[in-house]
Motif scaffolding. Sequence first.
Motif, PDB file in Angstrom:
ATOM      1  N   LYS A  61       5.712   1.663  16.415  1.00 53.02           N
ATOM      2  CA  LYS A  61       4.786   2.789  16.529  1.00 53.02           C
ATOM      3  C   LYS A  61       4.869   3.296  17.962  1.00 53.02           C
ATOM      4  O   LYS A  61       5.004   2.513  18.887  1.00 53.02           O
ATOM      5  N   LYS A  77       0.824  -1.206   0.000  1.00 56.32           N
ATOM      6  CA  LYS A  77       0.000   0.000   0.000  1.00 56.32           C
ATOM      7  C   LYS A  77       0.857   1.255   0.000  1.00 56.32           C
ATOM      8  O   LYS A  77       2.054   1.216   0.227  1.00 56.32           O
ATOM      9  N   SER A  90      -7.669  -1.330  14.429  1.00 57.92           N
ATOM     10  CA  SER A  90      -6.272  -1.357  13.999  1.00 57.92           C
ATOM     11  C   SER A  90      -5.683  -2.738  14.276  1.00 57.92           C
ATOM     12  O   SER A  90      -5.677  -3.213  15.404  1.00 57.92           O
ATOM     13  N   VAL A  91      -5.208  -3.385  13.220  1.00 57.76           N
ATOM     14  CA  VAL A  91      -4.725  -4.761  13.321  1.00 57.76           C
ATOM     15  C   VAL A  91      -3.360  -4.805  14.006  1.00 57.76           C
ATOM     16  O   VAL A  91      -3.069  -5.690  14.801  1.00 57.76           O
ATOM     17  N   HIS A  92      -2.498  -3.841  13.651  1.00 55.30           N
ATOM     18  CA  HIS A  92      -1.089  -3.961  14.015  1.00 55.30           C
ATOM     19  C   HIS A  92      -0.676  -3.161  15.239  1.00 55.30           C
ATOM     20  O   HIS A  92       0.447  -3.345  15.737  1.00 55.30           O
TER      21      HIS A  92
HETATM   22  N1  FAQ Z   1      -3.501   4.528   3.997  1.00 57.08           N
HETATM   23  O1  FAQ Z   1      -3.267  -1.924  11.791  1.00 57.08           O
HETATM   24  P1  FAQ Z   1      -3.227  -0.576  11.182  1.00 57.08           P
HETATM   25  C1  FAQ Z   1       3.798  11.294   3.587  1.00 57.08           C
HETATM   26  C2  FAQ Z   1      -3.527   0.052   6.455  1.00 57.08           C
HETATM   27  S1  FAQ Z   1       2.983  10.873   5.044  1.00 57.08           S
HETATM   28  C3  FAQ Z   1      -3.302   3.291   3.501  1.00 57.08           C
HETATM   29  O2  FAQ Z   1      -3.588   0.574  12.040  1.00 57.08           O
HETATM   30  P2  FAQ Z   1      -0.456   0.288  11.061  1.00 57.08           P
HETATM   31  C4  FAQ Z   1       4.441  12.650   3.486  1.00 57.08           C
HETATM   32  C5  FAQ Z   1      -2.333  -0.567   7.128  1.00 57.08           C
HETATM   33  O3  FAQ Z   1      -1.190  -0.510   6.286  1.00 57.08           O
HETATM   34  C6  FAQ Z   1       2.062   9.374   4.743  1.00 57.08           C
HETATM   35  N2  FAQ Z   1      -3.297   2.194   4.273  1.00 57.08           N
HETATM   36  O4  FAQ Z   1      -1.789  -0.348  10.472  1.00 57.08           O
HETATM   37  C7  FAQ Z   1       3.958  13.458   2.355  1.00 57.08           C
HETATM   38  C8  FAQ Z   1      -2.835  -1.959   7.385  1.00 57.08           C
HETATM   39  O5  FAQ Z   1      -2.814  -2.713   6.179  1.00 57.08           O
HETATM   40  P3  FAQ Z   1      -1.691  -3.893   5.874  1.00 57.08           P
HETATM   41  C9  FAQ Z   1       2.855   8.139   5.006  1.00 57.08           C
HETATM   42  C10 FAQ Z   1      -3.493   2.371   5.598  1.00 57.08           C
HETATM   43  O6  FAQ Z   1       0.610   0.095  10.042  1.00 57.08           O
HETATM   44  C11 FAQ Z   1       3.135  14.520   2.603  1.00 57.08           C
HETATM   45  C12 FAQ Z   1      -4.303  -1.736   7.708  1.00 57.08           C
HETATM   46  O7  FAQ Z   1      -4.650  -0.500   7.127  1.00 57.08           O
HETATM   47  N3  FAQ Z   1       3.180   8.000   6.401  1.00 57.08           N
HETATM   48  O8  FAQ Z   1       3.818  10.493   2.739  1.00 57.08           O
HETATM   49  C13 FAQ Z   1      -3.676   3.624   6.172  1.00 57.08           C
HETATM   50  O9  FAQ Z   1      -0.193  -0.178  12.437  1.00 57.08           O
HETATM   51  C14 FAQ Z   1       2.667  15.330   1.554  1.00 57.08           C
HETATM   52  C15 FAQ Z   1      -4.604  -1.743   9.195  1.00 57.08           C
HETATM   53  O10 FAQ Z   1      -4.149  -0.554   9.861  1.00 57.08           O
HETATM   54  C16 FAQ Z   1       3.466   6.811   6.957  1.00 57.08           C
HETATM   55  O11 FAQ Z   1       3.431   5.793   6.292  1.00 57.08           O
HETATM   56  C17 FAQ Z   1      -3.687   4.734   5.311  1.00 57.08           C
HETATM   57  N4  FAQ Z   1      -3.889   5.990   5.763  1.00 57.08           N
HETATM   58  O12 FAQ Z   1      -0.802   1.867  11.156  1.00 57.08           O
HETATM   59  C18 FAQ Z   1       4.341  13.205   1.038  1.00 57.08           C
HETATM   60  C19 FAQ Z   1       3.844   6.818   8.408  1.00 57.08           C
HETATM   61  N5  FAQ Z   1      -3.849   3.466   7.495  1.00 57.08           N
HETATM   62  O13 FAQ Z   1      -0.337  -3.170   5.799  1.00 57.08           O
HETATM   63  C20 FAQ Z   1       3.890  14.002  -0.005  1.00 57.08           C
HETATM   64  C21 FAQ Z   1       4.303   5.480   8.930  1.00 57.08           C
HETATM   65  C22 FAQ Z   1      -3.777   2.153   7.740  1.00 57.08           C
HETATM   66  O14 FAQ Z   1      -1.746  -4.855   6.996  1.00 57.08           O
HETATM   67  C23 FAQ Z   1       3.043  15.077   0.264  1.00 57.08           C
HETATM   68  N6  FAQ Z   1       3.234   4.553   9.072  1.00 57.08           N
HETATM   69  N7  FAQ Z   1      -3.576   1.488   6.607  1.00 57.08           N
HETATM   70  O15 FAQ Z   1      -2.092  -4.432   4.539  1.00 57.08           O
HETATM   71  C24 FAQ Z   1       2.454   4.453  10.180  1.00 57.08           C
HETATM   72  O16 FAQ Z   1       2.613   5.181  11.143  1.00 57.08           O
HETATM   73  C25 FAQ Z   1       1.404   3.370  10.201  1.00 57.08           C
HETATM   74  O17 FAQ Z   1       1.722   2.434   9.197  1.00 57.08           O
HETATM   75  C26 FAQ Z   1      -0.058   3.870  10.030  1.00 57.08           C
HETATM   76  C27 FAQ Z   1      -1.000   2.655  10.013  1.00 57.08           C
HETATM   77  C28 FAQ Z   1      -0.434   4.786  11.193  1.00 57.08           C
HETATM   78  C29 FAQ Z   1      -0.232   4.633   8.715  1.00 57.08           C
END
Ligand code: FAQ
Length: 311
Positions: free
Chosen positions: A216, A105, A204-206
């Motif tokens: 996190k 994703k 939230s799964v993870h």
């Molecule tokens: N979109 O169990 P959780 C940027 C998925 S900032 C898509 O809660 P997790 C800067 C999740 O992957 C944006 N998918 O998951 C910029 C999981 O599916 P999976 C990027 C989402 O990982 C600004 C399922 O839902 N920032 O790019 C989303 O514990 C302007 C279950 O969810 C990061 O990636 C979503 N919104 O928490 C660039 C930050 N939310 O993988 C250009 C780091 C959830 O099992 C212009 N990531 N899912 O198939 C994180 O902090 C975490 O991964 C979360 C999700 C909080 C995003």
Amino acid sequence: DMSPEEIAFQGRIDRNEKIEPKEWMPEGYRKTLIRQIGQHAHSEIVGQLPEGNWITRAPTLERKQILLAKVQDEAGHGLYLYCAAETLGVSRDELLERLHSGDMKYSSIFNYPTLTWADMGAVGWLVDGAAIMNQVPLQRTSYGPYSRAMIRICKEESFHQRQGYAIMMKMANGTPAQKKMAQDALNRLWYPSLMMFGPSDKDSVHSAQSMAWKIKMNTNDELRQKFVDQTVPQAEYLGLTVPDPDLKWNEEKGGYDFSEPDWDEFYQVLKGNGPCNKERLGARVKAWEDGAWYRDAMVAHAKKKASRRPV
Ligand code: FAQ
């Protein structure tokens, strides 16, 4: 039941020691990091597209230079993050292959269109604002290379957020038509920005395991609440209205009560059915395919050079 190795590992996490590449780690820890860092990297790269859309149409030369620099920064963020993921034993080619096949994703937010110049303001203000809210705590994440990448990225993101807010200030204090555009951008991007923090904690799964491993640092709802509390006064200062009739300050909790995003819409976007999913992924796949001749040439050149080297 945890093995002695796992118990020792959890001890290191609990003492806030950083885990470095090549040190022992549970397979689940490695996998979760590859998923999260990889998806984060993909988001930075795909995230260039909605703003890239406006580079040729920026209203002044200065705005164009600023936007170009910002979009270029996002490429840099993607590269730091791919490098961090590579330290976990996955190649960049494999990560890209998994993005292009739809197996991995990227953030849901980038599947929404950017329809007017005011969207450049709202993306910087809200999308970068949400990104920072999530990424500042990740500077303390347990995996060394990820945490160090976050420190650098956060410095640039705060500049991005301010340039977005500066555009909003200009628009909101401009002509009635400009103010209307600013309000419209806020109306369209408010809920998609709230969705960036992921599903509500109960879905939230993870979160539980990722928080135990300090991959996190906060739950999704904690960060969403902090984002709303920070952003509502900023909207008020602009003289704009957050598109939520139920938004209300709650004295007791010291934060706003607000309406949840439409989670059905969120899951549809995750499944590939958002307004721009096909366009965004299509653009990435095309860029990859169009660059094949260049990668091939680089490899051929490197081979030729190596074969000429005296033994
Ligand atoms: N979109 O169990 P959780 C940027 C998925 S900032 C898509 O809660 P997790 C800067 C999740 O992957 C944006 N998918 O998951 C910029 C999981 O599916 P999976 C990027 C989402 O990982 C600004 C399922 O839902 N920032 O790019 C989303 O514990 C302007 C279950 O969810 C990061 O990636 C979503 N919104 O928490 C660039 C930050 N939310 O993988 C250009 C780091 C959830 O099992 C212009 N990531 N899912 O198939 C994180 O902090 C975490 O991964 C979360 C999700 C909080 C995003």
